[in-house]
Design an enzyme around this catalytic site. Structure first.
Site, mmCIF file in Angstrom:
data_model
loop_
_atom_site.group_PDB
_atom_site.id
_atom_site.type_symbol
_atom_site.label_atom_id
_atom_site.label_comp_id
_atom_site.label_asym_id
_atom_site.label_seq_id
_atom_site.Cartn_x
_atom_site.Cartn_y
_atom_site.Cartn_z
ATOM 1 N NE ARG A 182 -5.119 4.427 -9.423
ATOM 2 C CZ ARG A 182 -4.057 5.177 -9.543
ATOM 3 N NH1 ARG A 182 -4.078 6.256 -10.291
ATOM 4 N NH2 ARG A 182 -2.948 4.845 -8.920
ATOM 5 C CG HIS B 158 -0.335 4.571 -4.546
ATOM 6 N ND1 HIS B 158 0.375 5.728 -4.726
ATOM 7 C CD2 HIS B 158 -0.652 4.159 -5.813
ATOM 8 C CE1 HIS B 158 0.496 6.002 -6.016
ATOM 9 N NE2 HIS B 158 -0.113 5.049 -6.694
ATOM 10 N NE ARG B 159 -1.988 8.472 -7.351
ATOM 11 C CZ ARG B 159 -1.178 9.161 -6.560
ATOM 12 N NH1 ARG B 159 -1.586 9.582 -5.372
ATOM 13 N NH2 ARG B 159 0.063 9.442 -6.923
ATOM 14 C CB SER C 284 -2.051 12.732 -18.156
ATOM 15 O OG SER C 284 -2.906 11.715 -17.729
ATOM 16 N N GLY D 221 5.096 3.091 -13.165
ATOM 17 C CA GLY D 221 4.858 3.408 -14.580
ATOM 18 C C GLY D 221 5.733 4.558 -15.044
ATOM 19 C CE LYS E 136 3.463 8.655 -8.189
ATOM 20 N NZ LYS E 136 3.526 8.002 -9.507
ATOM 21 N NE ARG F 57 0.596 1.033 -15.082
ATOM 22 C CZ ARG F 57 1.039 1.982 -14.249
ATOM 23 N NH1 ARG F 57 1.796 1.651 -13.208
ATOM 24 N NH2 ARG F 57 0.726 3.238 -14.459
ATOM 25 C CG ASP G 54 -2.241 10.008 -10.651
ATOM 26 O OD1 ASP G 54 -2.672 9.203 -11.511
ATOM 27 O OD2 ASP G 54 -1.033 10.245 -10.490
ATOM 28 C CG ASP H 168 6.453 4.403 -7.616
ATOM 29 O OD1 ASP H 168 6.609 3.165 -7.501
ATOM 30 O OD2 ASP H 168 5.485 4.914 -8.204
ATOM 31 C CE LYS I 175 3.151 2.541 -8.196
ATOM 32 N NZ LYS I 175 3.155 3.721 -9.024
ATOM 33 C CG ASN J 41 2.350 -1.349 -10.732
ATOM 34 O OD1 ASN J 41 2.427 -1.044 -11.925
ATOM 35 N ND2 ASN J 41 1.203 -1.559 -10.128
ATOM 36 C CB SER K 14 1.010 12.405 -20.445
ATOM 37 O OG SER K 14 1.313 12.193 -19.068
ATOM 38 C CD GLN K 15 3.545 7.467 -16.568
ATOM 39 O OE1 GLN K 15 3.757 6.310 -16.945
ATOM 40 N NE2 GLN K 15 3.072 7.741 -15.365
ATOM 41 C CD GLU L 115 -0.303 3.154 -9.627
ATOM 42 O OE1 GLU L 115 -1.076 3.430 -10.568
ATOM 43 O OE2 GLU L 115 0.445 3.992 -9.108
HETATM 44 O O1 LIG Z 1 4.279 11.882 -15.663
HETATM 45 C C1 LIG Z 1 3.937 11.615 -14.508
HETATM 46 O O2 LIG Z 1 4.639 11.901 -13.518
HETATM 47 C C2 LIG Z 1 2.632 10.936 -14.295
HETATM 48 C C3 LIG Z 1 1.683 10.931 -15.286
HETATM 49 C C4 LIG Z 1 0.326 10.352 -15.116
HETATM 50 O O3 LIG Z 1 0.247 9.173 -15.902
HETATM 51 P P1 LIG Z 1 -0.431 9.089 -17.371
HETATM 52 O O4 LIG Z 1 0.217 10.103 -18.218
HETATM 53 O O5 LIG Z 1 -0.118 7.689 -17.770
HETATM 54 O O6 LIG Z 1 -1.909 9.349 -17.195
HETATM 55 C C5 LIG Z 1 0.015 10.003 -13.658
HETATM 56 O O7 LIG Z 1 -1.070 9.123 -13.593
HETATM 57 C C6 LIG Z 1 1.207 9.386 -12.957
HETATM 58 O O8 LIG Z 1 0.933 9.126 -11.606
HETATM 59 C C7 LIG Z 1 2.394 10.323 -12.975
HETATM 60 C C1 LIG Z 2 -0.464 6.093 -11.907
HETATM 61 C C2 LIG Z 2 0.436 6.334 -10.961
HETATM 62 O O1 LIG Z 2 1.762 6.124 -11.060
HETATM 63 P P1 LIG Z 2 2.659 5.410 -12.179
HETATM 64 O O2 LIG Z 2 1.966 5.551 -13.501
HETATM 65 O O3 LIG Z 2 3.956 6.159 -12.130
HETATM 66 O O4 LIG Z 2 2.824 3.981 -11.766
HETATM 67 C C3 LIG Z 2 -0.009 6.932 -9.673
HETATM 68 O O5 LIG Z 2 0.850 7.281 -8.842
HETATM 69 O O6 LIG Z 2 -1.221 7.082 -9.435
#
Ligand SMILES: O=C(O)C1=C[C@@H](OP(=O)(O)O)[C@@H](O)[C@H](O)C1
Ligand SMILES: C=C(OP(=O)(O)O)C(=O)O
Length: 425
Positions: free
Chosen positions: A341, A385-386, A194, A92, A20, A120, A310, A47, A411, A90, A167-168, A338
């Site tokens: 958790r 989903h997780r 992350s 992120g 993903k 979020r 995750d 997603d 997702k 949803n 980290s996103q 999501e």
């Molecule tokens: O950059 C990415 O692809 C992701 C970063 C992670 O999030 P965080 O950086 O918010 O922990 C992870 O939980 C998410 O499923 C995917």
């Molecule tokens: C946290 C997740 O995804 P996202 O942050 O992209 O919604 C995930 O896939 O577990």
């Protein structure tokens, strides 16, 4: 509601859908690139379709008719403002990444999502973008989506990303920084959680032709002006999705080979394997893939899962079947996924009869008698989903595990239940 049937033992070879995280990064790099790209083995899921459809609305031609080979026509960094909202559910990753992509355009962008997405946070990213002269506001003033961006490109120069629990934000800024009007510098405050996802972002950027100068601590970056180059890009199988199959072998004392997640991998979640090895599992790497062989007796361990949030639910479920205590540290960021958790995993493990302690940033699981005291329950999945996929693993060992809202796996893993059922064949 789905009922999981316990199995005596498992001996299976599985493949998992594309990653993903890699699919979404490759889609964005390809969309901004000069020339066209082909993505091989991408993940087709809710997603990634949100991401692709948003890019289409921003003027990028994406062709996904061949599920194994998507074609993306790069715009050379031009981003159009769509008429309507950009709805990202949803997701992120897409919400954080496409906010910065929108900032490259001209005009008004309105980014919305599900009710949960509106809880979020995204404020640190908004503040860093403001440092590059982007006009961006959270509609409700909460620092969460929906967001309105009045775009006129990125100024570049120096900006600061305040401390945050995702980290996103950082990956998002890095992905668009080469398209700023001046070379960009990015300083990152506080602990970076992350981290492997940031390394993945840098790797994908380099694969598409942009090299970033990064401090080894990942708290400072220099990003030259430049553009991605379209290319053919092969996507690894999803390591987070693979975790449920390896965990299935771990709790049943069986054997599962995942054929399409390489080791070493660009995905930090593949590092779950050494943790499972510490619990007593055997890992073998052969031409067929990575095989996990479950032991007669799993041992509790203490781990830091700050880098792989995750797969923390996967490890927590395995830990309920171990002898002794497992402590999962540094997982405060699980609370803004999501669902919350951390609480969700604790609640549902307790329903199975496990003794679990919840702390603000960690979880302690007291594995009693190797799981022999656990019992069935109806598991709530919180539209996550997780939660659904990790608790399905418990049902392979204990009778009477029912998983609510099983369709939430769309997702990231739409045909999860079909592939999971094949474990019993
Ligand atoms: O950059 C990415 O692809 C992701 C970063 C992670 O999030 P965080 O950086 O918010 O922990 C992870 O939980 C998410 O499923 C995917
Ligand atoms: C946290 C997740 O995804 P996202 O942050 O992209 O919604 C995930 O896939 O577990």
């Amino acid at each position: 509601m789905i009922t999981i049937q316990p199995v005596a033992t498992i001996d299976a070879v599985v493949t998992v859908p594309g990653s993903k995280s890699l699919t979404q990064r490759a889609l964005i790099a390809a969309a901004l690139a000069e020339g066209s790209s082909q993505l091989l083995g991408p993940l087709a899921s809710e997603d990634t379709h949100f991401t692709m459809n948003a890019l289409r609305a921003m003027g990028i031609a994406c062709d996904d008719r061949d599920p194994n080979r998507w074609q993306v026509e790069g715009s050379g960094g031009r981003v159009l403002a769509p008429e309507g909202d950009i709805f990202l559910g949803n997701n992120g990753t897409a919400t954080r990444f496409l906010t910065s992509v929108a900032a490259l355009g001209q005009g008004r962008f309105h980014i919305t999502g599900s009710e949960r997405m509106a809880e979020r946070p995204i404020l640190p990213l908004m503040e860093a973008l403001r440092g590059w002269q982007v006009s961006i506001d959270s509609d409700a003033g909460t620092g969460c989506p929906p967001l309105t961006i009045m775009a006129k490109g990125l100024a570049g120069g120096r900006t600061v990303l305040p401390e945050g629990k995702s980290s996103q934000y950082l990956s998002s800024l890095l992905l668009v920084a080469p398209y700023a009007n001046a070379p960009a510098e990015l300083e990152v405050l506080g602990e970076i959680l992350s981290k492997p996802y940031v390394e993945m972002t840098l790797a994908v950027m380099a694969d598409f032709g942009v090299r970033v100068e990064a401090a080894p601590t990942l708290n400072f970056f220099r990003i030259p002006r430049g553009s991605y180059q379209g290319r053919t890009y092969a996507i690894e199988g999803d390591a987070s999705g693979a975790s449920y199959f390896w965990a299935a072998a771990a709790v049943t004392g069986g054997r599962v080979t995942v054929a399409n997640v390489p080791v070493p991998s660009l995905q930090g979640d593949a590092k779950l394997l050494p943790y499972l090895a510490r619990m007593g599992c055997r890992i073998e790497q052969t031409e067929a893939g990575i095989t996990l062989i479950g032991p007669d007796r799993l041992e509790g361990i203490e781990v830091d899962m700050g880098d792989m949030p995750d797969v923390a639910p996967t490890l927590a479920v395995v830990a309920a079947f171990a002898e002794g205590t497992t402590i999962i540290n540094n997982i405060a960021h699980l609370r803004i996924k999501e669902c919350d958790r951390l609480s969700a995993v604790v609640n549902e493990l307790r329903k199975l009869g496990a003794e679990v302690e919840e702390e603000p940033a960690r979880m302690i699981i007291h594995g009693k008698q190797g799981g022999r005291t656990l019992h069935g329950a109806s598991i709530a999945t919180y539209n996550d989903h997780r939660m659904a996929m990790s608790f399905a693993v418990a049902g392979l060992r204990i009778p009477g595990v029912y998983i609510g809202n099983p369709q939430c796996v769309v997702k990231s893993f739409p045909d999860f239940w079909e592939r999971f059922a094949r474990l019993a064949e």
